[in-house]
Motif scaffolding. Sequence first.
Motif: not given
Length: 528
Positions: A15-21, A104-110, A211-221
């Motif tokens: 979660d912290k890694y995605l937030q840094h992204g 990024f606003n949409e992704q932060k909500i997700e 975790f898969q949701g986090y992974h997909a969100a990170d790839e989209r980012r």
Amino acid sequence: MDWGTELWDQFESIDKYLQHGFDFGEKYSKFIKERCAIEQEYATKLRKLVKSYQPKKKDEERSMFSTHKAFQTQLSELNDIAGQHETVAENMMSNIFKESQIFFNEQKIEKKRMYQEGKSLQIALDKCEQNLEHTKKKFEKEWKDCERLQANFEKLDSDTNVTKADVEKAKHAWFAKKDVVEHCKQDYGAALETFNVDQHSHYSTRMPQVFQGYHAADERRILKIRDLMVEYAKIDKKVKPIIQKCLDGMETAGNAVDPKLDSSLVVEKLKSGFLIPGNKEFEDYTAGRVESSPRNSMNFTRGQNRKGFGWIFGPKKVAEAADYSHLPPEQRKKKLQRHIDDLSKEIAKQQDEKKAIVKMHGIYTANPALGDPTSLDAGQKAVDAKIDKLMTELQQYENWYTEAFGSLQSSPARNSAHYTTPVKVEPLAIQPQTQNNFGDEFDELDDFPEPIGTCTALYDYEGNGSDYRNLTIYKWQFTILLYETTSEGALSITCGQVFSLLEADNGDGWTRVMLGNSDGYVPSSYIE
């Protein structure tokens, strides 16, 4: 690589890694915003610079030099370059900055939703584990109590001084505790089984989905940042050829600077036309009274010539004569010739306007339904007065030119038909024209066009012998009544007939069509 398997115990870290992204994405957006501000500010300063170096009205004569023309071209190209920087700023703001803000606003909500989901699953498993620990501790406590009661029973049973009743009481307490221990053991076993099932489901199914949701969100980012960076380069790359073209234009303008041309322009502008003075004669005062010789033209103009560069360096305020007699002969000749040509062109223009009024007057007289002929009298009088004034002024300048230089030089304006041919002024009270003559009068205005398509009559229409069209002759708007003949006028049509389309509707509600050898105008709403 499966984050749910490899990173099963790193929920908080992920979660912290995605937030840094996302923070990096917002940092990139801020970079784009500041770049847009720089581009816009640079473009504004370039435009301001170009404007500040535009030639003033008093410096118009200097713009004939090749150096001045080259500089004006460079200013124009620089202004175009400023426009390209504005384009870069606008495109980056709309295609990158705003787009990244929305993403990024949409992704932060997700991400917030996924974190809450993972956290709730973790809390549920923790509660299940707490229940397991509670039943385990209870089972442990009851078992220890049972062991204590067993030891007490065995101690009393071996003691001969203890009564049988006390021994039975201790034995009963021990067996009662054993039943409690058995129930606690069963509860602990059930809680353990439930926990193990939940834990297995938590780490094998539920959390891997998170975790898969986090992974997909990170790839989209990552993909989004990649696309934004590519778009950033494309926006810059798109304007480079245009900017290069502007720079090439600047280079071409610089290469067009011609010192010989500028030198010849200096001669043309400063040449006075005076002759070089000859030798002065010896004046012998001992031989008697000598008449002082009049000042020759060169002596007179030598001091005057010191002001000859005023048109380059800024002329001083001097009184100018209407006949330009304050100028040297050559410059005066050019000024008079230019003024005569300008007056000739203006007279020709006014005469053309007068012809239009006269023709319009004739149309109104022949067809009173179109307008009142007397409404044109004021306009014709104004044009006549203007022509008289211009002719008087032209005659004056021609006289000045002839007095100073002899015969007047020919010019395109003076040789034009408008100037050499006097205007034949038709009387206002003209006789009405016949229909055929009226049509002939405008043959030159309405040449027979080639068909541009076909159309079909939707309704029957009986031509009433006339329709209206708008024409413009110079500044005068008027309506011409076209009579129905074999080539012009309203045309009778029958529903279903197919026509050749000659002229589309120009806004007056009529369309010109042709059927066989006849052509004319029909209402646009009656055809398709």
